[in-house]
Design a protein around this motif. Structure first.
Motif, short mmCIF file in Angstrom:
data_model
loop_
_atom_site.label_atom_id
_atom_site.label_comp_id
_atom_site.label_asym_id
_atom_site.label_seq_id
_atom_site.Cartn_x
_atom_site.Cartn_y
_atom_site.Cartn_z
N LEU A 65 0.84 -1.20 0.00
CA LEU A 65 0.00 0.00 0.00
C LEU A 65 0.88 1.24 0.00
CD1 LEU A 65 -2.75 1.47 0.25
CD2 LEU A 65 -2.50 1.30 2.75
N VAL A 66 0.64 2.10 -0.98
CA VAL A 66 1.31 3.41 -1.04
C VAL A 66 0.31 4.48 -0.65
CG1 VAL A 66 2.52 5.07 -2.50
CG2 VAL A 66 2.82 2.62 -2.90
N VAL A 67 0.70 5.38 0.23
CA VAL A 67 -0.11 6.55 0.58
C VAL A 67 0.54 7.76 -0.08
CG1 VAL A 67 -0.97 8.03 2.43
CG2 VAL A 67 -0.89 5.53 2.75
N VAL A 68 -0.24 8.48 -0.87
CA VAL A 68 0.26 9.65 -1.59
C VAL A 68 -0.51 10.86 -1.14
CG1 VAL A 68 0.66 10.69 -3.85
CG2 VAL A 68 0.76 8.19 -3.60
N THR A 69 0.21 11.90 -0.71
CA THR A 69 -0.46 13.13 -0.27
C THR A 69 0.40 14.34 -0.57
OG1 THR A 69 -1.30 14.36 1.64
CG2 THR A 69 0.44 12.75 2.07
N GLN A 79 -1.49 -1.24 -4.18
CA GLN A 79 -2.66 -0.46 -3.79
C GLN A 79 -2.24 0.97 -3.48
OE1 GLN A 79 -5.30 -3.43 -1.24
NE2 GLN A 79 -3.20 -3.42 -0.51
N ILE A 80 -3.17 1.91 -3.66
CA ILE A 80 -2.86 3.32 -3.44
C ILE A 80 -4.00 4.00 -2.70
CG2 ILE A 80 -2.36 5.55 -4.52
CD1 ILE A 80 -1.27 4.02 -6.93
N LEU A 81 -3.65 4.67 -1.63
CA LEU A 81 -4.56 5.62 -0.98
C LEU A 81 -4.06 7.00 -1.37
CD1 LEU A 81 -6.80 6.56 0.92
CD2 LEU A 81 -5.18 6.33 2.83
N HIS A 82 -4.84 7.71 -2.17
CA HIS A 82 -4.42 9.00 -2.70
C HIS A 82 -5.24 10.10 -2.06
CE1 HIS A 82 -3.81 11.66 -6.53
NE2 HIS A 82 -3.17 12.13 -5.47
N ILE A 83 -4.56 10.94 -1.28
CA ILE A 83 -5.21 12.10 -0.64
C ILE A 83 -4.93 13.29 -1.55
CG2 ILE A 83 -5.40 13.44 1.48
CD1 ILE A 83 -4.01 11.00 2.88
N ARG A 126 -7.76 4.14 -4.41
CA ARG A 126 -8.84 4.91 -3.80
C ARG A 126 -8.37 6.34 -3.55
NH1 ARG A 126 -10.06 2.43 1.02
NH2 ARG A 126 -9.87 4.06 2.55
N GLN A 127 -9.19 7.29 -3.95
CA GLN A 127 -8.84 8.69 -3.73
C GLN A 127 -9.85 9.35 -2.80
OE1 GLN A 127 -9.69 11.73 -6.73
NE2 GLN A 127 -10.15 10.11 -8.22
N VAL A 128 -9.32 10.23 -1.95
CA VAL A 128 -10.14 11.07 -1.07
C VAL A 128 -9.53 12.46 -1.11
CG1 VAL A 128 -10.90 9.19 0.44
CG2 VAL A 128 -8.78 10.41 0.98
#
Length: 371
Positions: free
Chosen positions: A199-203, A229-233, A254-256
């Protein structure tokens, strides 16, 4: 000298989250030390403090924003009168609060507050979050010996290196290791991701970063093919949309626009890709999360300097904003995600550089100054 009880502390600063977050962390440390402490925050109507401070349960009062003029203009002519008015407002605030100490963390509000406290003989305590001190804190530092800095290399006379005051949820976060790997599967599941995939978190921060968002959007097929997987803020108002105006979709992505409780993202991330504001760099170190920093390419280059405090210790990676491209991600981020040992090494090195108790150190300094 006996301190009157309860202690009354006025906390000045605001504008950006980089000022408000440490202010609130110090306020929480003071409350934890003495639940009866009287706290009053001072900010301006234009800053994030108008939302963040009341949400944290701290009373907030506002004064006018009076930026220092950089060149001759009509605003420059009005500046002296506006500053005098702001100082008078600051004096009334300190008097009404029966302040024992003024804490300043930087921002436009601090200059008149420092001047008012100096006139009233109220001790001034300063926390400087950036490697290069801001104008207000450089001015205020001339009138106090109670100064804490987030970075060791910050040049302020009489300053002590204490680290960055962090929210307790982040300062106390643990990323458990087993068999040389971070055990973050449950944290991924809590966010709705597959515990068995990276999981990569990008912000890009609360305001987002358009270039980072665009480079990531173009890289989604490569990440999906690699099973990442990517959680994109994305930042408020910066959602990624397809040609039909709908949010971009991709397997595992997934983007938020905004993510409440970054400690949950840090706990789940195998890799963080982010800007390098002082707060973010300090959080990465405190938590020990592997990170790639993409410094904001504006101002005096302070974000690159912030990132260098970890990069120079082989505790993080850094790429210039103009070089952050789909090709760079393919040839650098994806191979890194396939190297658990390297990720673990980066996280451990970052954690060795982290400071978790800066808020408590600043609370101690405030009490000492009151004495």
């Amino acid at each position: 000298m006996t301190i009157k009880q309860p202690l009354s502390v006025v906390l000045a600063g605001g504008g950006s989250a980089g000022h408000v977050a440490p202010l609130l962390a110090i306020a929480a440390a003071l409350k934890e030390r003495d639940p009866q402490v009287k706290l009053l925050a001072v900010g301006t109507a234009e800053g994030l403090e108008t939302r963040l401070v009341p949400d944290a349960g701290v009373e907030l009062v506002l004064i006018d924003r009076v930026p220092m003029p950089r060149k001759p203009s009509a605003d420059a002519l009005r500046f002296p009168a506006r500053m005098r008015a702001a100082i008078r407002s600051s004096q009334r605030i300190l008097e009404d609060a029966e302040a024992d100490v003024l804490l300043g963390v930087g921002g436009y509000v601090c200059t008149p507050m420092y001047q008012a406290a100096r006139k009233a003989g109220i001790p001034i305590v300063i926390h400087e979050a950036n490697l290069r001190p801001g104008l207000a804190n450089r001015w205020g530092a001339r009138y106090t010996e109670w100064i804490g800095t987030a970075f060791q290399g910050t040049k302020l006379a009489k300053a002590r290196w204490v680290g960055m005051p962090l929210r307790r949820q982040i300062a106390r976060l643990q990323r458990p290791l087993q068999g040389g790997r971070v055990q973050n599967g449950p944290a991924k599941e809590e966010l709705g991701f597959d515990s068995g995939k990276p999981l990569v978190v990008v912000t890009g921060g609360s305001l987002g970063a358009l270039r980072m968002n665009q480079a990531l959007a173009a890289s989604l097929p490569a990440f999906a093919e690699a099973g990442v997987q990517i959680l994109h803020i994305t930042g408020t108002g910066k959602a990624l949309l397809d040609d039909a105006g709908r949010p971009v979709e991709s397997p595992g992505y997934r983007q938020v626009e905004y993510f409440d409780g970054m400690e949950r993202a840090y706990a789940a991330a195998d890799l963080l890709i982010c800007r390098s504001g002082a707060g973010t760099v300090s959080e990465v170190a405190a938590v020990g999360v592997p990170a790639i920093f993409v410094p904001l390419p504006v101002g005096n280059g302070e974000q690159a300097l912030n990132a260098a405090t970890l990069v120079d210790q082989s505790a993080a990676l850094m790429v210039a904003d103009q070089d952050f491209t789909p090709e760079w991600l393919k040839h650098n981020a994806l191979p890194l995600l396939k190297d658990p040992a390297r990720l673990t090494e980066l996280g451990q090195r970052a954690g060795q550089a982290g400071i978790r108790d800066a808020a408590e150190k600043m609370a101690d300094m405030i009490v000492q100054a009151a004495r």
